[in-house]
Design a protein around this motif. Structure first.
Motif, PDB file in Angstrom:
ATOM      1  N   TYR A 152       0.797  -1.223   0.000  1.00 28.28           N
ATOM      2  CA  TYR A 152       0.000   0.000   0.000  1.00 28.28           C
ATOM      3  C   TYR A 152       0.835   1.281   0.000  1.00 28.28           C
ATOM      4  N   ASP A 153       2.146   1.161   0.166  1.00 27.69           N
ATOM      5  CA  ASP A 153       2.979   2.359   0.190  1.00 27.69           C
ATOM      6  C   ASP A 153       4.281   2.162  -0.578  1.00 27.69           C
ATOM      7  N   THR A 154       5.206   1.398  -0.017  1.00 30.28           N
ATOM      8  CA  THR A 154       6.568   1.351  -0.543  1.00 30.28           C
ATOM      9  C   THR A 154       6.615   0.981  -2.013  1.00 30.28           C
ATOM     10  N   PHE A 155       5.887  -0.074  -2.394  1.00 31.30           N
ATOM     11  CA  PHE A 155       5.919  -0.564  -3.776  1.00 31.30           C
ATOM     12  C   PHE A 155       4.502  -0.705  -4.330  1.00 31.30           C
ATOM     13  N   ALA A 156       3.627   0.226  -4.008  1.00 33.22           N
ATOM     14  CA  ALA A 156       2.203   0.043  -4.294  1.00 33.22           C
ATOM     15  C   ALA A 156       1.927  -0.315  -5.764  1.00 33.22           C
ATOM     16  N   GLN A 157       2.414   0.479  -6.702  1.00 30.54           N
ATOM     17  CA  GLN A 157       2.147   0.202  -8.106  1.00 30.54           C
ATOM     18  C   GLN A 157       2.994  -0.953  -8.633  1.00 30.54           C
ATOM     19  N   ASP A 158       4.225  -1.035  -8.185  1.00 30.06           N
ATOM     20  CA  ASP A 158       5.110  -2.087  -8.682  1.00 30.06           C
ATOM     21  C   ASP A 158       4.662  -3.467  -8.230  1.00 30.06           C
TER      22      ASP A 158
ATOM     23  N   ALA B 131      14.014  -5.046 -10.129  1.00 30.91           N
ATOM     24  CA  ALA B 131      14.471  -4.597 -11.444  1.00 30.91           C
ATOM     25  C   ALA B 131      13.958  -3.213 -11.812  1.00 30.91           C
ATOM     26  N   HIS B 132      12.738  -2.847 -11.358  1.00 30.36           N
ATOM     27  CA  HIS B 132      12.080  -1.673 -11.942  1.00 30.36           C
ATOM     28  C   HIS B 132      11.487  -0.685 -10.949  1.00 30.36           C
ATOM     29  N   ALA B 133      11.474  -0.973  -9.671  1.00 29.67           N
ATOM     30  CA  ALA B 133      10.903  -0.026  -8.712  1.00 29.67           C
ATOM     31  C   ALA B 133      11.908   1.071  -8.374  1.00 29.67           C
ATOM     32  N   TRP B 134      11.482   2.011  -7.561  1.00 30.05           N
ATOM     33  CA  TRP B 134      12.362   3.137  -7.196  1.00 30.05           C
ATOM     34  C   TRP B 134      13.537   2.671  -6.352  1.00 30.05           C
ATOM     35  N   ARG B 135      13.384   1.544  -5.686  1.00 26.70           N
ATOM     36  CA  ARG B 135      14.505   0.880  -5.031  1.00 26.70           C
ATOM     37  C   ARG B 135      14.190  -0.605  -4.979  1.00 26.70           C
ATOM     38  N   ALA B 136      15.218  -1.408  -4.729  1.00 28.59           N
ATOM     39  CA  ALA B 136      15.016  -2.855  -4.630  1.00 28.59           C
ATOM     40  C   ALA B 136      14.495  -3.216  -3.242  1.00 28.59           C
ATOM     41  N   PRO B 137      13.724  -4.290  -3.136  1.00 31.30           N
ATOM     42  CA  PRO B 137      13.327  -4.764  -1.801  1.00 31.30           C
ATOM     43  C   PRO B 137      14.547  -5.208  -1.005  1.00 31.30           C
ATOM     44  N   THR B 138      14.487  -5.016   0.285  1.00 32.39           N
ATOM     45  CA  THR B 138      15.538  -5.519   1.161  1.00 32.39           C
ATOM     46  C   THR B 138      15.345  -7.019   1.393  1.00 32.39           C
TER      47      THR B 138
ATOM     48  N   ALA C 220      11.642   3.488 -20.813  1.00 29.56           N
ATOM     49  CA  ALA C 220      10.473   4.006 -20.117  1.00 29.56           C
ATOM     50  C   ALA C 220      10.452   3.544 -18.666  1.00 29.56           C
ATOM     51  N   LEU C 221      10.834   2.303 -18.432  1.00 26.01           N
ATOM     52  CA  LEU C 221      10.837   1.783 -17.064  1.00 26.01           C
ATOM     53  C   LEU C 221      11.953   2.408 -16.232  1.00 26.01           C
ATOM     54  N   ARG C 222      13.108   2.649 -16.841  1.00 26.72           N
ATOM     55  CA  ARG C 222      14.190   3.332 -16.111  1.00 26.72           C
ATOM     56  C   ARG C 222      13.773   4.750 -15.741  1.00 26.72           C
ATOM     57  N   ALA C 223      13.116   5.433 -16.674  1.00 24.27           N
ATOM     58  CA  ALA C 223      12.662   6.798 -16.393  1.00 24.27           C
ATOM     59  C   ALA C 223      11.626   6.803 -15.274  1.00 24.27           C
ATOM     60  N   ARG C 224      10.762   5.835 -15.286  1.00 25.49           N
ATOM     61  CA  ARG C 224       9.742   5.736 -14.234  1.00 25.49           C
ATOM     62  C   ARG C 224      10.396   5.511 -12.867  1.00 25.49           C
ATOM     63  N   ALA C 225      11.396   4.611 -12.808  1.00 28.07           N
ATOM     64  CA  ALA C 225      12.082   4.367 -11.542  1.00 28.07           C
ATOM     65  C   ALA C 225      12.805   5.627 -11.067  1.00 28.07           C
ATOM     66  N   TRP C 226      13.419   6.350 -11.983  1.00 33.28           N
ATOM     67  CA  TRP C 226      14.109   7.596 -11.625  1.00 33.28           C
ATOM     68  C   TRP C 226      13.132   8.617 -11.063  1.00 33.28           C
ATOM     69  N   ARG C 227      11.965   8.747 -11.681  1.00 32.06           N
ATOM     70  CA  ARG C 227      10.962   9.679 -11.155  1.00 32.06           C
ATOM     71  C   ARG C 227      10.510   9.250  -9.764  1.00 32.06           C
ATOM     72  N   GLY C 228      10.382   7.934  -9.571  1.00 33.64           N
ATOM     73  CA  GLY C 228       9.994   7.436  -8.258  1.00 33.64           C
ATOM     74  C   GLY C 228      11.020   7.778  -7.191  1.00 33.64           C
ATOM     75  N   ARG C 229      12.296   7.653  -7.536  1.00 35.85           N
ATOM     76  CA  ARG C 229      13.344   7.988  -6.572  1.00 35.85           C
ATOM     77  C   ARG C 229      13.316   9.477  -6.228  1.00 35.85           C
ATOM     78  N   ARG C 230      13.100  10.311  -7.233  1.00 34.80           N
ATOM     79  CA  ARG C 230      13.028  11.753  -6.989  1.00 34.80           C
ATOM     80  C   ARG C 230      11.848  12.085  -6.091  1.00 34.80           C
ATOM     81  N   THR C 231      10.720  11.465  -6.356  1.00 36.98           N
ATOM     82  CA  THR C 231       9.524  11.731  -5.549  1.00 36.98           C
ATOM     83  C   THR C 231       9.757  11.323  -4.098  1.00 36.98           C
TER      84      THR C 231
END
Length: 246
Positions: free
Chosen positions: A16-22, A116-123, A229-240
């Motif tokens: 519901y938060d950390t990886f909600a869409q991913d 592979a594609h989220a703003w960060r990898a799961p721990t 497109a997926l790299r750009a999405r992850a980058w935007r996620g990190r910025r957010t």
């Protein structure tokens, strides 16, 4: 607090938060991956729900799983969902290995997608929480001999896929019914590729899975545009996330 309760809390934060869409995207990919197993594809195709009412069936599956995430396995709602899952599968002769594989796809595919594609990898702790949750689900559904750790489960999953993935008419039919919906759920990729969005969905899978779906390897342009497109999405996620942390 029990290990399962702690795992459920961690998994709930991821869902519901950390990886909600991913996490949602990973579930979709994991579910589609089961089409590559003939035993599973025959059952899914026989009901007609996935091929004739694809979005309704996908939404119903998602609602059941997210109900378990929200309320917990041993809540009143969770017990009702588990009973419904038992009733849903009861009419079909499905082997324990196939059930284990479906569980692996729901446990491991979302974590792999996030890595592979989220703003960060799961721990490792988050991966362990996922596996603990699905071990609890396996126990309540009577699925035996699930490997004790997520790393062991990954090894089991790869071995199973090498032995069981095969092209079938049912697998192809299921994938053709689903690929457009999956492409729609990859943020920005369909808008980048337009009519090639279906090929973008094909590019989200490895060659072994595509072969089982009888899907062609997408052109290099499509694969490259999808990765970009997926790299750009992850980058935007990190910025957010960085802005939210200020």
């Amino acid at each position: 607090m029990s290990a399962l309760r702690e795992a459920e809390e961690t998994y709930r934060r991821m869902a519901y938060d950390t990886f909600a869409q991913d996490l949602k995207m990973g579930f979709n990919l994991g579910f589609c991956r089961t089409f590559a197993v003939p035993e599973i594809a025959r059952v899914l195709a026989a009901t007609g729900r996935m091929t004739q009412h694809t979005r309704v069936r996908a939404k119903a599956t998602g609602a059941m799983m997210y109900g378990l995430f929200e309320h917990g396995l041993d809540s009143e709602q969770g017990a009702g969902t588990i009973a419904a899952l038992d009733r849903l599968h009861a009419p079909f002769a499905i082997g324990d290995d196939a059930f284990r594989y479906v569980l692996a796809c729901f446990d491991l595919a979302p974590m792999s997608w996030c890595a592979a594609h989220a703003w960060r990898a799961p721990t490792d702790a988050e991966r362990t929480a996922s596996h603990t949750f699905y071990l609890g689900l396996a126990d309540r559904l009577g699925i035996p001999e699930v490997p004790a750790t997520w790393r062991e489960f990954e090894t089991w999953m790869r071995t199973y896929e090498r032995a069981h993935f095969a092209a079938t008419p049912q697998g192809r039919e299921l994938w053709q019914a689903t690929r457009g919906m999956l492409a729609d759920r990859v943020p920005r990729v369909p808008r980048v590729l337009g009519p090639l969005a279906g090929a973008a969905a094909d590019s989200l899978f490895d060659d072994r899975a595509r072969d089982a779906f009888s899907a062609r390897r997408p052109p290099a342009l499509v694969r490259g545009a999808t990765r970009a497109a997926l790299r750009a999405r992850a980058w935007r996620g990190r910025r957010t996330r960085a802005r939210e942390a200020l």
